[in-house]
Design an enzyme around this catalytic site. Structure first.
Site, PDB file in Angstrom:
ATOM      1  CB  SER B  46      -3.852  -8.585   0.669  1.00  0.00           C
ATOM      2  OG  SER B  46      -4.754  -7.632   0.167  1.00  0.00           O
ATOM      3  CD  GLU B  47      -2.562  -2.686   1.664  1.00  0.00           C
ATOM      4  OE1 GLU B  47      -1.970  -3.669   1.160  1.00  0.00           O
ATOM      5  OE2 GLU B  47      -2.778  -1.629   1.040  1.00  0.00           O
ATOM      6  CG  ASN B  48      -7.618  -6.779   2.539  1.00  0.00           C
ATOM      7  OD1 ASN B  48      -6.536  -7.023   2.003  1.00  0.00           O
ATOM      8  ND2 ASN B  48      -8.714  -7.433   2.234  1.00  0.00           N
TER       9      ASN B  48
END
Lengths: 231, 217
Positions: B46-48
């Site tokens: 998840s790119e966060n």
């Protein structure tokens, strides 16, 4: 050495109209919510805000948009904010939308003392307009600059009096990067622990990057998309 | 019958291989996580700032500090790791993510994708999509075949501002599975009871029908 300030009001002293601020967080997760409320109270205007998102209508940076304190927004995704979209489409708000990884790296590079770097994000799109392009290993890259901001305001989980910071779970996101990037960095935290309590191994942001810390009065920690499953 | 959103996700899940690190975008791509085969191990990015994304939390166990890139509350799994956003895109840019699945408004036959802006109408921003498509090794687009006006989203050229150029490798819609290669869409599989004629009529871009078009199971 003591970087502890007693309140948001004290910690945010020196932020003036027209300044550029970095504000940590992803969505509403890990945003410096007490500092944003203080900016609303202070009525500082003409701000340029660098933040991945622009909050929602009634929380986070959305509050500063409601009061028209923001002149320019530099962000990667602003989809959850109707007032933002209205101000943008009507031309009231200047907006620079940039790829998320580029945004993160432009913060990081400021903290690393590197003025510019090359990234492939945005090649062949309107993001590449007026940017230097170079080819490395047969692939095109765009030159992007490190950010220059007067203040960086971040949210951390814990701090010690030297300003060493620890973040929690995915509320880390942009916070340690922005913490490295402000001319003055302010960290609002949930807990200030005595010096020596944090293990040197666990520190995410060394205190040298952090000028001021304060304990947030209240953390609402609003959830943007509550999704659960049944037991 | 055309595929449901869940069936599109289910079909894409068949592309997963043991050991894959996978980034799933918002919308139909998120559903792919529900169909990961039991006999393989896949790590969701998840790119966060999370590797090892788990299912949604049980009611009452949500944690405001733990969300995915769609801002949904989630959980971790054994072996999860947190990191900052620069490192997150570092692993994307340096090609560590094996598969990226994302939605789109338009895809062109040379693999261009548009999914972030409709000039004058909708500006949500690109988020991490431009970074992902500029560097990902393998990009699959999950989307409806036509837009709300009934117009094809598989085009000769994208009309909307691009997110990335020549990057999409495969498209899965409710009608079929398409390879994007040599400036063509190649129909590999179709949904049961969807005719090839229907697919041809709803595809504006150059379409090649492979010799043996399989039915999606």
């Amino acid at each position: 050495m003591n970087k502890i300030f007693n309140s948001a009001e004290e910690a945010l002293q020196g932020i003036e109209n027209g300044m550029t601020l970095m504000l940590g967080g992803f969505g509403l997760c890990g945003i410096p919510e007490n500092s944003i409320l203080e900016l609303v109270r202070k009525k500082t205007t003409n701000l340029t805000c660098i933040s991945n998102n622009a909050g929602v209508d009634d929380f986070g940076i959305g509050l500063l948009l409601q009061t028209k304190q923001v002149k320019k927004m530099i962000a990667s995704y602003v989809g959850e904010n109707a007032e933002f979209e209205r101000q943008l489409l009507s031309g009231e708000l200047e907006v620079d939308l940039i790829p998320q990884g580029t945004l993160a790296t432009r913060c990081m590079m400021a903290g690393y003392g590197i003025p510019a770097f090359y990234t492939p994000a945005g090649v062949g799109t309107e993001v590449e307009l007026n940017k230097e392009k170079r080819i490395f290993n047969n692939k095109e890259y765009l030159m992007e600059y490190a950010f220059d901001s007067d203040f960086a305001i971040v949210k951390a989980w814990k701090a010690d009096p030297h300003g060493n910071l620890v973040f929690r779970a995915t509320s880390r996101n942009f916070n340690p990067l922005m913490a490295m990037a402000g001319k003055i960095t302010i960290a609002e935290v949930e807990e200030i622990v005595p010096l020596g309590t944090l293990s040197p191994d666990e520190i995410h942001t060394p205190g040298i990057y952090v000028n001021r810390i304060f304990k947030g009065e209240h953390f609402e920690k609003r959830i943007e998309q509550l999704t659960t499953r049944k037991k | 019958m055309p595929l449901s959103k869940e069936q599109i996700a289910q079909r894409i899940a068949k592309e997963l291989k043991d050991g894959f690190y996978v980034n799933l975008g918002i919308g139909i791509p998120t559903l792919v996580a529900n169909y990961i085969p039991n006999n393989i191990e896949v790590v969701l990015q998840s790119e966060n700032g999370l590797l090892g994304m788990g299912p949604f939390p049980f009611e009452g166990e949500q944690d405001a500090d733990l969300i995915n890139a769609g801002k949904q509350t989630i959980t971790t799994v054994s072996g999860s790791a947190f990191f900052d956003s620069a490192m997150s895109f570092g692993m994307i840019r340096s090609g560590r993510v094996d598969l990226t699945v994302l939605g789109a408004m338009e895809v062109s036959q040379n693999g261009d994708i548009a999914n972030w802006k409709i000039p004058g109408k909708m500006v949500k921003g690109m988020g991490g999509a431009m970074d992902l498509v500029a560097s990902a090794k393998n990009i699959i687009v999950a989307m409806q075949h036509t837009n709300k006006a009934g117009e094809s989203k598989l085009l000769k050229f994208c009309s909307l501002p691009l997110t990335g150029k020549s990057c999409v490798k495969k498209v899965v819609t409710e009608l079929g599975v398409f390879l994007v290669e040599n400036n063509h869409f190649i129909l590999l599989e179709r949904a049961a009871d969807v005719s090839i004629d229907e697919i041809i009529s709803k595809t504006e871009g150059q379409l090649i029908i492979s010799e043996e078009v399989k039915i999606i199971e």
